[in-house]
Design a protein around this motif. Structure first.
Motif, PDB file in Angstrom:
ATOM      1  N   GLN A 231       0.835  -1.213   0.000  1.00  0.00           N
ATOM      2  CA  GLN A 231       0.000   0.000   0.000  1.00  0.00           C
ATOM      3  C   GLN A 231       0.866   1.257   0.000  1.00  0.00           C
ATOM      4  OE1 GLN A 231      -2.990   0.176  -0.690  1.00  0.00           O
ATOM      5  NE2 GLN A 231      -4.365  -1.103   0.544  1.00  0.00           N
ATOM      6  N   VAL A 232       1.920   1.277   0.800  1.00  0.00           N
ATOM      7  CA  VAL A 232       2.813   2.441   0.839  1.00  0.00           C
ATOM      8  C   VAL A 232       3.407   2.697  -0.541  1.00  0.00           C
ATOM      9  CG1 VAL A 232       4.978   3.348   1.788  1.00  0.00           C
ATOM     10  CG2 VAL A 232       3.353   2.163   3.289  1.00  0.00           C
ATOM     11  N   ASP A 233       3.878   1.636  -1.179  1.00  0.00           N
ATOM     12  CA  ASP A 233       4.458   1.756  -2.514  1.00  0.00           C
ATOM     13  C   ASP A 233       3.459   2.345  -3.500  1.00  0.00           C
ATOM     14  OD1 ASP A 233       6.655   0.467  -4.608  1.00  0.00           O
ATOM     15  OD2 ASP A 233       4.595   0.297  -5.354  1.00  0.00           O
ATOM     16  N   ALA A 234       2.227   1.842  -3.488  1.00  0.00           N
ATOM     17  CA  ALA A 234       1.224   2.311  -4.441  1.00  0.00           C
ATOM     18  C   ALA A 234       0.907   3.787  -4.230  1.00  0.00           C
ATOM     19  CB  ALA A 234      -0.052   1.474  -4.318  1.00  0.00           C
ATOM     20  N   ARG A 235       0.776   4.189  -2.976  1.00  0.00           N
ATOM     21  CA  ARG A 235       0.434   5.599  -2.706  1.00  0.00           C
ATOM     22  C   ARG A 235       1.561   6.527  -3.107  1.00  0.00           C
ATOM     23  NH1 ARG A 235      -1.856   3.125   2.224  1.00  0.00           N
ATOM     24  NH2 ARG A 235      -4.108   2.990   1.875  1.00  0.00           N
ATOM     25  N   LEU A 236       2.814   6.113  -2.860  1.00  0.00           N
ATOM     26  CA  LEU A 236       3.941   6.951  -3.252  1.00  0.00           C
ATOM     27  C   LEU A 236       4.161   6.920  -4.755  1.00  0.00           C
ATOM     28  CD1 LEU A 236       6.455   6.080  -0.395  1.00  0.00           C
ATOM     29  CD2 LEU A 236       5.254   8.244  -0.732  1.00  0.00           C
ATOM     30  N   ARG A 237       3.852   5.813  -5.369  1.00  0.00           N
ATOM     31  CA  ARG A 237       4.066   5.653  -6.805  1.00  0.00           C
ATOM     32  C   ARG A 237       3.020   6.402  -7.627  1.00  0.00           C
ATOM     33  NH1 ARG A 237       6.132   0.884  -9.845  1.00  0.00           N
ATOM     34  NH2 ARG A 237       6.278  -0.209  -7.856  1.00  0.00           N
ATOM     35  N   VAL A 242      -3.468   0.285  -3.533  1.00  0.00           N
ATOM     36  CA  VAL A 242      -3.278  -0.846  -4.434  1.00  0.00           C
ATOM     37  C   VAL A 242      -4.557  -1.186  -5.190  1.00  0.00           C
ATOM     38  CG1 VAL A 242      -2.811  -3.321  -4.542  1.00  0.00           C
ATOM     39  CG2 VAL A 242      -1.416  -1.861  -3.078  1.00  0.00           C
ATOM     40  N   VAL A 243      -5.664  -1.285  -4.473  1.00  0.00           N
ATOM     41  CA  VAL A 243      -6.919  -1.691  -5.114  1.00  0.00           C
ATOM     42  C   VAL A 243      -7.307  -0.700  -6.204  1.00  0.00           C
ATOM     43  CG1 VAL A 243      -9.405  -2.022  -4.748  1.00  0.00           C
ATOM     44  CG2 VAL A 243      -7.753  -3.019  -3.142  1.00  0.00           C
TER      45      VAL A 243
END
Length: 457
Positions: A231-237, A242-243
């Motif tokens: 989730q952290v990766d998705a928000r920063l990316r 993720v969903v």
């Protein structure tokens, strides 16, 4: 009222058992199971003259489905470990599993599928949904697994785990392997498009995965929010979770299979439910990796069970999962394990075009298990879950049929010599472990900071 029957000539019958016709809702009768080739012809009285297998005093039930497995882990039991102990989920991947998958060659893939498939069958699991990775042996790897499982008599749904962690060339090879295998899958095996997780997928690779699934008419099988790092990766990316990232890319469809879904918010739970995707909970793996407890455990529908590579025993998985769910919420529905297993069968049935898979109704595939279960109390539809949670065990599996064929008889495989499988697996495990010693910890990691170079690749 008499149960429906197929208008066919019976070929064999299992006689004298207590029969679990369906898990959700439970349906239990005292009857014979009459077969016609690879189908259940009816559950009732076997006609005179048909070949019979005596099942007096046994419990006959639909074969279990493992909706998320990693068969390549079958040779890891007791594997030596010489690196610093991992303390985070990412380190577990870097120091254990991403080293193991890079050490796999064709022989290790075959031996893992053989050992893992046999263990699953002997535990009463007749369908395996597998998620495979072997970055140094991508091409043809799904054929090896499919042929090995078919040789054992196991029904399967296979995919290759696409990821950018080993570079764009291997990611492209993974997409190609999925496309190729889906086109050839037949008989007891079907294909999906696999992907590791959002945090190891670039936007371009995720688009390629979704495109491959759309063009092949299949779904994406992917790990979702197994750990908070995803989730952290998705928000920063990309500025959202993720969903939402997967949904915007088109990965969330009613054919998708989402493993874990531990670190998801209520809005994400509703979003997944709205797409009709199937979630797979893996309680023992989540507990072992200390990543948390999936809130989907308490969803009424669309939630299956997998082992995430911890063997093929769905009796154990469903029991541990139920107790873990009860620990989190004592109001957990009593039918929890039966509903989860039924949802796994519904998913596998959709992929195989077999809507009655997971039942023993007339016309269903004859995938079933005979348990030597000398119960001290009657088994009924009303108390089946109590027997399931507190009484049933893989150790009670006597016979297993897949597509009407007796593939385990009197606790032994009818297709392979089990002592030879064990001996061959030990040899391949030693080779695999030696190769792993030369494989360093992986350096790929999720985005953990918005600062330049902060955990990015």
């Amino acid at each position: 009222m008499e149960a429906p029957r197929l208008d066919v000539t019976p070929t064999s019958a299992l006689c004298g058992a207590t029969v679990v016709v369906a898990l959700d809702p439970p349906e239990v009768v005292a009857a014979d199971v009459v077969l016609a080739g690879d189908r259940v012809a009816w559950v009732g009285t076997a006609p005179a003259g048909v070949p019979r297998r005596d099942c007096t005093g046994t419990l006959v039930l639909p074969g279990n489905v493992c909706a998320h497995h990693h068969l390549y882990s079958a040779l890891s039991r007791g594997m030596p470990y010489r690196l610093a102990p991992p303390v985070t989920f990412t380190e577990i991947l870097q120091r254990v599993w991403w080293r193991l998958d890079r050490a796999l060659d064709e022989e290790a893939i075959r031996a893992s599928a053989l050992r893992g498939g046999l263990d699953a069958l002997r535990a009463g699991t007749t369908t395996i949904v597998d998620h495979h990775a072997s970055p140094n042996a991508v091409d043809g790897s799904l054929d090896i697994i499919a042929d090995t499982l078919a040789g054992l008599g196991v029904r399967s749904v296979l995919c290759y785990e696409v990821s950018d962690r080993d570079g764009p060339e291997r990611a492209a090879a993974g997409v190609a392997e999925n496309r190729r295998f889906i086109a050839r899958a037949d008989g007891l095996t079907r294909g999906m498009v696999g992907a590791h997780a959002s945090f190891t997928l670039s936007d371009d690779t995720l688009d390629d995965v979704v495109d491959a699934a759309r063009l092949s008419g299949t779904g994406v099988h992917i790990h979702v929010a197994e750990d908070a790092a995803d989730q952290v990766d998705a928000r920063l990316r990309c500025g959202h979770g993720v969903v939402e990232r997967l949904d915007r890319a088109g990965a969330l469809t009613d054919r998708a299979l989402l493993a874990h879904c531990v670190h998801v918010a209520p809005a994400e739970i509703h979003a997944v439910a709205d797409t009709g995707a199937t979630v797979v909970c893996n309680p023992r793996s989540n507990m072992n990796n200390a990543v948390g407890h999936s809130p989907f455990n308490h969803a009424p529908r669309g939630v299956a069970l997998g082992t995430d590579g911890i063997g093929g025993d769905l009796f154990a998985e469903s029991q541990v999962g139920f107790f873990r769910a009860r620990e989190a919420d004592v109001a957990t529905a009593g039918n929890w394990p039966l509903a989860r297993l039924a949802d796994g069968a519904r998913f596998a049935g959709r992929v195989h075009g077999e809507p009655l898979l997971g039942t023993l109704r007339a016309g269903a595939p004859a995938d079933l298990v005979v348990l030597d279960y000398p119960t001290p109390t009657p088994v009924t539809a009303d108390n089946l879950v109590g027997h399931w949670v507190f009484g049933l065990s893989a150790a009670q599996v006597r016979d297993v049929l897949v597509a009407g064929e007796l593939v385990v008889a009197d606790r032994r495989s009818t297709r392979v010599e089990e002592a030879e499988v064990a001996a061959g697996g030990a040899v391949e495990a030693a080779r695999l472990w030696d190769r792993m010693d030369a494989v360093p910890a992986h350096d790929f990691e999720p985005v953990t900071s918005s600062e330049p170079g902060g955990g990015t690749r």
